[in-house]
Design a protein around this motif. Sequence first.
Motif, mmCIF file in Angstrom:
data_model
loop_
_atom_site.group_PDB
_atom_site.id
_atom_site.type_symbol
_atom_site.label_atom_id
_atom_site.label_comp_id
_atom_site.label_asym_id
_atom_site.label_seq_id
_atom_site.Cartn_x
_atom_site.Cartn_y
_atom_site.Cartn_z
ATOM 1 N N LEU A 119 0.862 -1.181 0.000
ATOM 2 C CA LEU A 119 0.000 0.000 0.000
ATOM 3 C C LEU A 119 0.892 1.222 0.000
ATOM 4 O O LEU A 119 1.903 1.287 0.716
ATOM 5 N N VAL A 120 0.455 2.211 -0.803
ATOM 6 C CA VAL A 120 1.221 3.450 -0.877
ATOM 7 C C VAL A 120 0.293 4.615 -0.552
ATOM 8 O O VAL A 120 -0.911 4.578 -0.820
ATOM 9 N N LYS A 121 0.861 5.652 0.050
ATOM 10 C CA LYS A 121 0.062 6.811 0.442
ATOM 11 C C LYS A 121 -0.219 7.685 -0.768
ATOM 12 O O LYS A 121 0.697 8.154 -1.423
ATOM 13 N N LEU A 122 -1.555 7.884 -1.034
ATOM 14 C CA LEU A 122 -1.947 8.795 -2.105
ATOM 15 C C LEU A 122 -2.344 10.150 -1.502
ATOM 16 O O LEU A 122 -1.978 11.199 -2.020
ATOM 17 N N THR A 123 -3.189 10.087 -0.424
ATOM 18 C CA THR A 123 -3.543 11.291 0.347
ATOM 19 C C THR A 123 -3.483 10.901 1.815
ATOM 20 O O THR A 123 -3.250 9.728 2.161
ATOM 21 N N ASP A 124 -3.750 11.850 2.676
ATOM 22 C CA ASP A 124 -3.754 11.537 4.121
ATOM 23 C C ASP A 124 -4.844 10.527 4.476
ATOM 24 O O ASP A 124 -4.739 9.833 5.484
ATOM 25 N N ASP A 125 -5.906 10.472 3.626
ATOM 26 C CA ASP A 125 -7.042 9.602 3.947
ATOM 27 C C ASP A 125 -7.186 8.413 3.008
ATOM 28 O O ASP A 125 -8.156 7.647 3.140
ATOM 29 N N PHE A 126 -6.297 8.257 2.062
ATOM 30 C CA PHE A 126 -6.507 7.182 1.077
ATOM 31 C C PHE A 126 -5.177 6.582 0.636
ATOM 32 O O PHE A 126 -4.187 7.293 0.452
ATOM 33 N N LYS A 127 -5.185 5.258 0.473
ATOM 34 C CA LYS A 127 -4.009 4.511 0.030
ATOM 35 C C LYS A 127 -4.305 3.773 -1.264
ATOM 36 O O LYS A 127 -5.422 3.305 -1.471
ATOM 37 N N GLY A 128 -3.284 3.678 -2.105
ATOM 38 C CA GLY A 128 -3.414 2.905 -3.333
ATOM 39 C C GLY A 128 -2.696 1.568 -3.174
ATOM 40 O O GLY A 128 -1.819 1.417 -2.322
ATOM 41 N N LEU A 129 -3.081 0.595 -3.999
ATOM 42 C CA LEU A 129 -2.490 -0.748 -3.924
ATOM 43 C C LEU A 129 -1.635 -1.014 -5.161
ATOM 44 O O LEU A 129 -2.093 -0.798 -6.291
ATOM 45 N N ILE A 130 -0.393 -1.485 -4.902
ATOM 46 C CA ILE A 130 0.445 -2.010 -6.005
ATOM 47 C C ILE A 130 0.445 -3.524 -5.837
ATOM 48 O O ILE A 130 1.045 -4.041 -4.878
ATOM 49 N N PRO A 131 -0.280 -4.244 -6.682
ATOM 50 C CA PRO A 131 -0.333 -5.698 -6.547
ATOM 51 C C PRO A 131 1.066 -6.299 -6.689
ATOM 52 O O PRO A 131 1.963 -5.720 -7.346
ATOM 53 N N LYS A 132 1.283 -7.446 -6.107
ATOM 54 C CA LYS A 132 2.590 -8.115 -6.120
ATOM 55 C C LYS A 132 3.101 -8.327 -7.531
ATOM 56 O O LYS A 132 4.277 -8.082 -7.826
ATOM 57 N N LYS A 133 2.228 -8.692 -8.451
ATOM 58 C CA LYS A 133 2.653 -8.976 -9.829
ATOM 59 C C LYS A 133 3.013 -7.716 -10.586
ATOM 60 O O LYS A 133 3.605 -7.769 -11.672
ATOM 61 N N GLU A 134 2.607 -6.518 -9.986
ATOM 62 C CA GLU A 134 2.900 -5.254 -10.655
ATOM 63 C C GLU A 134 4.128 -4.563 -10.068
ATOM 64 O O GLU A 134 4.476 -3.457 -10.459
ATOM 65 N N LEU A 135 4.782 -5.235 -9.108
ATOM 66 C CA LEU A 135 5.959 -4.616 -8.491
ATOM 67 C C LEU A 135 7.210 -4.703 -9.379
ATOM 68 O O LEU A 135 8.107 -3.859 -9.299
ATOM 69 N N SER A 136 7.255 -5.763 -10.204
ATOM 70 C CA SER A 136 8.454 -5.952 -11.042
ATOM 71 C C SER A 136 8.105 -6.856 -12.213
ATOM 72 O O SER A 136 7.155 -7.649 -12.133
ATOM 73 N N SER A 137 8.881 -6.679 -13.262
ATOM 74 C CA SER A 137 8.674 -7.573 -14.416
ATOM 75 C C SER A 137 9.200 -8.964 -14.101
ATOM 76 O O SER A 137 8.881 -9.933 -14.785
ATOM 77 N N GLU A 138 10.059 -9.036 -13.078
ATOM 78 C CA GLU A 138 10.559 -10.336 -12.631
ATOM 79 C C GLU A 138 9.689 -10.835 -11.492
ATOM 80 O O GLU A 138 9.097 -10.043 -10.732
ATOM 81 N N GLN A 139 9.665 -12.160 -11.311
ATOM 82 C CA GLN A 139 8.828 -12.740 -10.272
ATOM 83 C C GLN A 139 9.439 -12.481 -8.900
ATOM 84 O O GLN A 139 10.630 -12.678 -8.681
ATOM 85 N N ILE A 140 8.598 -12.022 -7.958
ATOM 86 C CA ILE A 140 9.038 -11.762 -6.587
ATOM 87 C C ILE A 140 8.342 -12.762 -5.678
ATOM 88 O O ILE A 140 7.094 -12.842 -5.649
ATOM 89 N N LYS A 141 9.151 -13.502 -4.889
ATOM 90 C CA LYS A 141 8.559 -14.468 -3.973
ATOM 91 C C LYS A 141 8.172 -13.803 -2.645
ATOM 92 O O LYS A 141 7.086 -13.968 -2.141
ATOM 93 N N ASP A 142 9.134 -13.075 -2.071
ATOM 94 C CA ASP A 142 8.891 -12.433 -0.776
ATOM 95 C C ASP A 142 9.096 -10.930 -0.926
ATOM 96 O O ASP A 142 10.225 -10.475 -1.159
ATOM 97 N N ILE A 143 7.976 -10.162 -0.804
ATOM 98 C CA ILE A 143 8.034 -8.719 -1.021
ATOM 99 C C ILE A 143 8.974 -8.046 -0.029
ATOM 100 O O ILE A 143 9.695 -7.098 -0.360
ATOM 101 N N LYS A 144 8.991 -8.553 1.245
ATOM 102 C CA LYS A 144 9.786 -7.914 2.292
ATOM 103 C C LYS A 144 11.299 -7.972 2.018
ATOM 104 O O LYS A 144 12.065 -7.209 2.611
ATOM 105 N N GLU A 145 11.711 -8.872 1.121
ATOM 106 C CA GLU A 145 13.137 -8.951 0.765
ATOM 107 C C GLU A 145 13.530 -7.796 -0.155
ATOM 108 O O GLU A 145 14.711 -7.483 -0.309
ATOM 109 N N HIS A 146 12.535 -7.157 -0.772
ATOM 110 C CA HIS A 146 12.812 -6.120 -1.762
ATOM 111 C C HIS A 146 12.346 -4.729 -1.311
ATOM 112 O O HIS A 146 12.925 -3.717 -1.724
#
Length: 515
Positions: A440-467
């Motif tokens: 989740l990323v901050k868009l405004t003080d009252d609203f957050k946007g979602l970056i789905p796991k598959k949209e984080l990188s063109s490469e496959q990510i197993k554990d998001i916390k490692e990146h």
Amino acid sequence: MNNNFMEMLEEYLPTGEQNLGDKIEGTIIRKDDEFGYLNINNKLEGRIRVSEIEGLEIGDKIKVLVVKENDEFLIVSKNILEKREAFSNIKKGDKLSGIIKEKVKGGYRVDCGLISAFLPFKNSGLNQSYTPNGEKLEFDVIEKNRKDIVLSRIEIVKEEEAKFLNDLNLGDKISGTISNKLDYGMIVDLGKLSGLLHSSEIAWNKEKTLKDFNVGDKIEAKIIELDKEAKKIKISIKQLAENPWLETRKKYQIGQNFDAPVKEVFSFGVVVDLGEREDLIHVSDLYYKKIGNVEKEYSKGDIIFCEVVGIDDEKEKIVLSAKTVFEKIWANLDAFCVLNDVIKVTVTRVKDFGFFAKTEENLEIFVPKSEYSWNKFDKLDLKVGERIDIKLIEIKEDEKNLVGSIKRLGKSPYDVASSKFEKNTEYELVITDILENGVLVKLTDDFKGLIPKKELSSEQIKDIKEHYNVGDSIKAVVFDKNNNKNSILLSVKKIEELEEKKELEELMKIYGANN
């Protein structure tokens, strides 16, 4: 000579001998304090009690009855003679006047002047609780024997009652004396007959009740029911005056409205004060919805806007309904509120799933918990009686339900964020939350946007916390806005796609132009 002597002797001798029980005539010759003395042509004088010859003078002649003899006098009585003659003159079928003197075994002893007679209870036409009061009455002689005269009032009472009834008319004013008090009214002695005065006929209102009257009280009343054949009379005190209801009802018309303060609250309804009178609004007429507990919903002093829906002359009641007022409001709801109106309401009940409130028109409106805030974690501390603004978001006419919202009073955080972040535009944002399926990323003080796991990188990510870590800055573009779900989706991977597309477009412009 002997003959002359005998003649002379005969002049001095009594003319005859008197026997006990004989009726004789005598002349008053003298009186003393106790007795009077009579010449009765006997060797003995007649002696009589002076009280029997009161008002008579020396020399007056009277008829008497020989009642006793002693050595000096013949005891005589004028009274006994008169009583004997009076007794002998009475026959069966005669009418006598007399005064009931005392109660004796089986009846009453009646003084009929010179004689005394017997009146059996069964023939008296009187209640056995009757007490002799010196009243002179008429009697029929129904039996005579050597010793007594038997009287009856049965037929006389019937005649008196018939005459009494014949003289009565419905609506007559009549006087009487209370002879008995019952749980439901009073028995009133009207003279020849008794009448019933029901407790409901004492007064038009409650200024007087049964407890204000006592046996022996004299009253005036009006005959309101008269059955001459059954000898039944019903009377009323209150109907001597015009029913105040007739004047009161002129002040009320069907459809008339009132702001009526609640005076009493009961499980079956409330009593409201109309000023000069009080009337009940039944629970079924209190509200346009079913009321579970009247005593919880209403209190003394509450103001109920109600309407006259009926006038009941028989029960002298103004029929009031608040429900009718609400039904008219619902029939013309657009005149009072429309969707998306901001309404001032008063909180009436707070539940775990939402709260109920009432509008200025006393219509009920429900605000679900989901409509408290755009942030589902926000808490709303509301108290019964609190006045707040809400937005009308739904009208269910069939169920007569209104639904409101607090959160929709302002622009939703989604709408704010959506207007600020455009699709296919790159933004540098801060990660606020690491999720299993994205960040989740901050868009405004009252609203957050979602970056789905598959949209984080063109490469496959197993554990998001490692990146990625919370607080990291990340560049992403908006690629989807879902108004139904109030969600904004972003992508890191699509930045490269957009750059490639942009480069391609620039190449096309260059080479396309040369061609």
